[in-house]
Design an enzyme around this catalytic site. Structure first.
Site, PDB file in Angstrom:
ATOM      1  N   HIS A   1     106.355  16.735  42.240  1.00 16.43           N
ATOM      2  CA  HIS A   1     107.549  16.174  41.608  1.00 16.43           C
ATOM      3  C   HIS A   1     108.772  16.538  42.428  1.00 16.43           C
ATOM      4  CE1 HIS A   1     110.367  14.875  38.565  1.00 16.43           C
ATOM      5  NE2 HIS A   1     109.351  14.245  37.999  1.00 16.43           N
TER       6      HIS A   1
ATOM      7  N   ASP B   1     102.376  11.929  34.897  1.00 14.80           N
ATOM      8  CA  ASP B   1     101.406  10.831  34.960  1.00 14.80           C
ATOM      9  C   ASP B   1      99.956  11.296  34.955  1.00 14.80           C
ATOM     10  OD1 ASP B   1     103.238   8.645  35.037  1.00 14.80           O
ATOM     11  OD2 ASP B   1     103.826   9.350  37.013  1.00 14.80           O
TER      12      ASP B   1
HETATM   13  N1  CMC Z   1      99.239  14.964  46.953  1.00 18.33           N
HETATM   14  C1  CMC Z   1      99.148  15.556  48.158  1.00 18.33           C
HETATM   15  N2  CMC Z   1     100.205  16.007  48.824  1.00 18.33           N
HETATM   16  C2  CMC Z   1     101.393  15.909  48.251  1.00 18.33           C
HETATM   17  C3  CMC Z   1     101.572  15.320  46.975  1.00 18.33           C
HETATM   18  C4  CMC Z   1     100.418  14.847  46.341  1.00 18.33           C
HETATM   19  N3  CMC Z   1     100.511  14.272  45.143  1.00 18.33           N
HETATM   20  N4  CMC Z   1     102.866  15.339  46.632  1.00 18.33           N
HETATM   21  C5  CMC Z   1     103.508  15.900  47.655  1.00 18.33           C
HETATM   22  N5  CMC Z   1     102.619  16.234  48.623  1.00 18.33           N
HETATM   23  C6  CMC Z   1     102.945  16.837  49.907  1.00 18.33           C
HETATM   24  C7  CMC Z   1     103.406  15.779  50.881  1.00 18.33           C
HETATM   25  O1  CMC Z   1     102.356  15.231  51.605  1.00 18.33           O
HETATM   26  C8  CMC Z   1     104.365  16.567  51.754  1.00 18.33           C
HETATM   27  O2  CMC Z   1     103.629  17.320  52.690  1.00 18.33           O
HETATM   28  P1  CMC Z   1     104.263  17.647  54.153  1.00 18.33           P
HETATM   29  O3  CMC Z   1     105.455  18.518  53.874  1.00 18.33           O
HETATM   30  O4  CMC Z   1     103.155  18.348  54.848  1.00 18.33           O
HETATM   31  O5  CMC Z   1     104.615  16.328  54.744  1.00 18.33           O
HETATM   32  C9  CMC Z   1     104.995  17.560  50.770  1.00 18.33           C
HETATM   33  O6  CMC Z   1     104.053  17.725  49.735  1.00 18.33           O
HETATM   34  C10 CMC Z   1     106.296  17.056  50.179  1.00 18.33           C
HETATM   35  O7  CMC Z   1     106.052  15.728  49.729  1.00 18.33           O
HETATM   36  P2  CMC Z   1     107.199  14.697  49.355  1.00 18.33           P
HETATM   37  O8  CMC Z   1     106.620  13.362  49.091  1.00 18.33           O
HETATM   38  O9  CMC Z   1     108.289  14.827  50.359  1.00 18.33           O
HETATM   39  O10 CMC Z   1     107.683  15.337  48.002  1.00 18.33           O
HETATM   40  P3  CMC Z   1     108.799  14.744  47.131  1.00 18.33           P
HETATM   41  O11 CMC Z   1     109.294  15.843  46.319  1.00 18.33           O
HETATM   42  O12 CMC Z   1     109.761  13.975  47.899  1.00 18.33           O
HETATM   43  O13 CMC Z   1     107.981  13.656  46.303  1.00 18.33           O
HETATM   44  C11 CMC Z   1     106.576  12.711  44.735  1.00 18.33           C
HETATM   45  C12 CMC Z   1     107.630  13.777  44.987  1.00 18.33           C
HETATM   46  C13 CMC Z   1     106.366  12.632  43.234  1.00 18.33           C
HETATM   47  C14 CMC Z   1     107.053  11.357  45.251  1.00 18.33           C
HETATM   48  C15 CMC Z   1     105.278  13.122  45.429  1.00 18.33           C
HETATM   49  O14 CMC Z   1     104.868  14.387  44.974  1.00 18.33           O
HETATM   50  C16 CMC Z   1     104.184  12.087  45.252  1.00 18.33           C
HETATM   51  O15 CMC Z   1     104.159  11.096  45.977  1.00 18.33           O
HETATM   52  N6  CMC Z   1     103.239  12.296  44.286  1.00 18.33           N
HETATM   53  C17 CMC Z   1     102.189  11.369  44.040  1.00 18.33           C
HETATM   54  C18 CMC Z   1     102.698  10.171  43.257  1.00 18.33           C
HETATM   55  C19 CMC Z   1     103.030  10.523  41.833  1.00 18.33           C
HETATM   56  O16 CMC Z   1     102.283  11.200  41.146  1.00 18.33           O
HETATM   57  N7  CMC Z   1     104.181  10.039  41.361  1.00 18.33           N
HETATM   58  C20 CMC Z   1     104.690  10.289  40.018  1.00 18.33           C
HETATM   59  C21 CMC Z   1     105.966  11.027  40.077  1.00 18.33           C
HETATM   60  S1  CMC Z   1     106.461  11.816  38.574  1.00 18.33           S
HETATM   61  C22 CMC Z   1     106.780  10.601  37.433  1.00 18.33           C
HETATM   62  C23 CMC Z   1     107.623   9.476  37.814  1.00 18.33           C
HETATM   63  O17 CMC Z   1     108.614   9.596  38.532  1.00 18.33           O
HETATM   64  O18 CMC Z   1     107.303   8.385  37.326  1.00 18.33           O
END
Ligand code: CMC
Length: 352
Positions: free
Chosen positions: A245, A302
């Site tokens: 998140h 989710d």
């Molecule tokens: N699985 C594997 N690796 C992950 C995940 C995940 N679900 N989430 C983050 N990471 C890793 C990502 O690969 C990155 O690694 P590195 O630093 O080596 O490149 C690091 O953690 C930071 O990731 P980010 O995408 O920059 O993190 P963020 O805080 O910008 O993104 C997020 C948050 C929710 C977009 C992301 O965690 C994600 O894509 N999760 C999966 C999709 C998901 O479940 N979305 C629902 C979000 S919550 C409810 C909503 O908003 O509706």
């Protein structure tokens, strides 16, 4: 941006709507939480009764909208059909040319009341089933499951879907709400703003993640396959849906509550397959993330909500639309807040 609708403490994992923690809100009926979001206070018993009555009366959908939905529903994603239905509802709203506060309040009640009926209609048409009229005796959530599945849900199922709508109702400046506020800030009408939110909710990194988790549960199928699934994802550097998140650095409080609801449903149904599988995925994700990145990762809203949907027989294709049916109360609250002390939202880009 200032708001009095929602606050999140991402370090401690605390979420409040109008100053009240979600753990308390989840004990209320959805109608009361919807009222709280929109009017900014907990309703007195007579206020709740009047609000609930209006919502129940407004559940019905006009025949013309259903006819459009019937035609446009083939080969489209459920959320796209829902978007079309909301567009049609805007055209057919009897107060569409009236932008007074009173008319906007009436429109917001119609939106909150009709979203579940529209979602159920999308699903029933898509699966070739006859439509089921709303039952005014049932709560907001129970009526939705009734219209969707054709049978009155058990008390535990009714409680689960009410809680789902409550926990999905609001989350500060998440992408869909932020995009809705931009539309509201141009002084566009409430339907245009809600449609903007709906479009933004669709993406797999936002509301679409719930469907992603449901698809993943189907693919993994058993808790014995969970470990290999996560290892494969890590080796391909792919994200696992339902984890991580932008705001929470600890567990999303909604994920904990959804986990409890999922457990209750699993025990009630005498089938722990989906719950066990999800719990195993959570354990392996935590371990692998610690090993690979030196920090933990937690399930987000989710993840366990998708498990709840499995037990409630909500199909994956409908997951984002069901999310929207809960979120609409939060969206309209943000519309009113933006509208009441408006300044157009116009960020600057950094030219490179
Ligand atoms: N699985 C594997 N690796 C992950 C995940 C995940 N679900 N989430 C983050 N990471 C890793 C990502 O690969 C990155 O690694 P590195 O630093 O080596 O490149 C690091 O953690 C930071 O990731 P980010 O995408 O920059 O993190 P963020 O805080 O910008 O993104 C997020 C948050 C929710 C977009 C992301 O965690 C994600 O894509 N999760 C999966 C999709 C998901 O479940 N979305 C629902 C979000 S919550 C409810 C909503 O908003 O509706």
């Amino acid at each position: 941006m200032d708001t009095s609708i929602c606050s999140i403490d991402g370090m401690e994992g605390i979420l409040r709507y109008r100053g009240i923690e979600v753990e308390q809100l989840e004990q209320m009926p959805y109608d009361a939480v919807s009222y709280l979001l929109i009017y900014g206070k907990i309703p007195a018993p007579q206020e709740l009764e009047a609000y609930s009555r209006k919502l129940r009366e407004e559940r019905y959908i006009n025949r013309e909208i259903l006819n459009v939905l019937k035609v446009c529903n083939y080969g489209t994603e459920a959320l796209d059909s829902l978007r079309t239905a909301v567009c049609c509802s805007a055209h057919m709203d009897e107060e569409k040319d009236d932008s007074s506060m009173e008319a906007n309040m009436n429109k917001s009640i119609r939106l909150v009341a009709k979203f579940p009926t529209l979602v159920a209609a999308v699903h029933r048409y898509k699966t070739g089933k006859f439509l089921i009229a709303p039952d005014e005796k049932l709560s907001h959530g129970a009526n939705f499951l009734y219209m969707l599945r054709g049978t009155v849900p058990s008390a535990i199922e009714a409680e689960a879907i009410e809680k789902d709508f409550i926990l999905s109702a609001e989350h500060e400046l998440n992408p869909s709400t932020f995009s809705l506020r931009i539309t509201a800030s141009t002084m566009a009408d409430i339907y245009s703003a809600v449609i903007t939110g709906l479009c933004t909710l669709k993406g797999p990194l936002h509301g679409g993640a719930r469907k992603g988790v449901m698809d993943m549960l189907d693919e993994v199928a058993s808790h014995e396959n969970a470990e290999q699934y996560v290892l494969d994802k890590f080796s391909r550097k792919e994200k696992v849906m339902g984890f991580g998140h932008r705001v929470y650095k600890t567990c999303d409080p909604r994920a904990k509550l959804f986990k409890d609801i999922a457990k209750k449903l699993a025990d009630d149904h005498g089938d722990t397959q989906w719950y066990d599988l999800a719990e195993r995925l959570e354990q392996v994700m935590y371990r692998e993330f610690m090993q690979n990145k030196g920090r933990p990762i937690y399930p987000n809203v989710d993840f366990y909500s998708a498990v709840v949907y499995k037990y409630l027989e909500i199909p994956p294709e409908l997951a984002t639309s069901v999310f929207a049916a809960g979120r609409v109360s939060g969206w309209v609250s943000h519309y009113f807040e933006q509208y009441s002390h408006n300044r157009v939202i116009r960020p600057r880009a950094n030219y490179i």
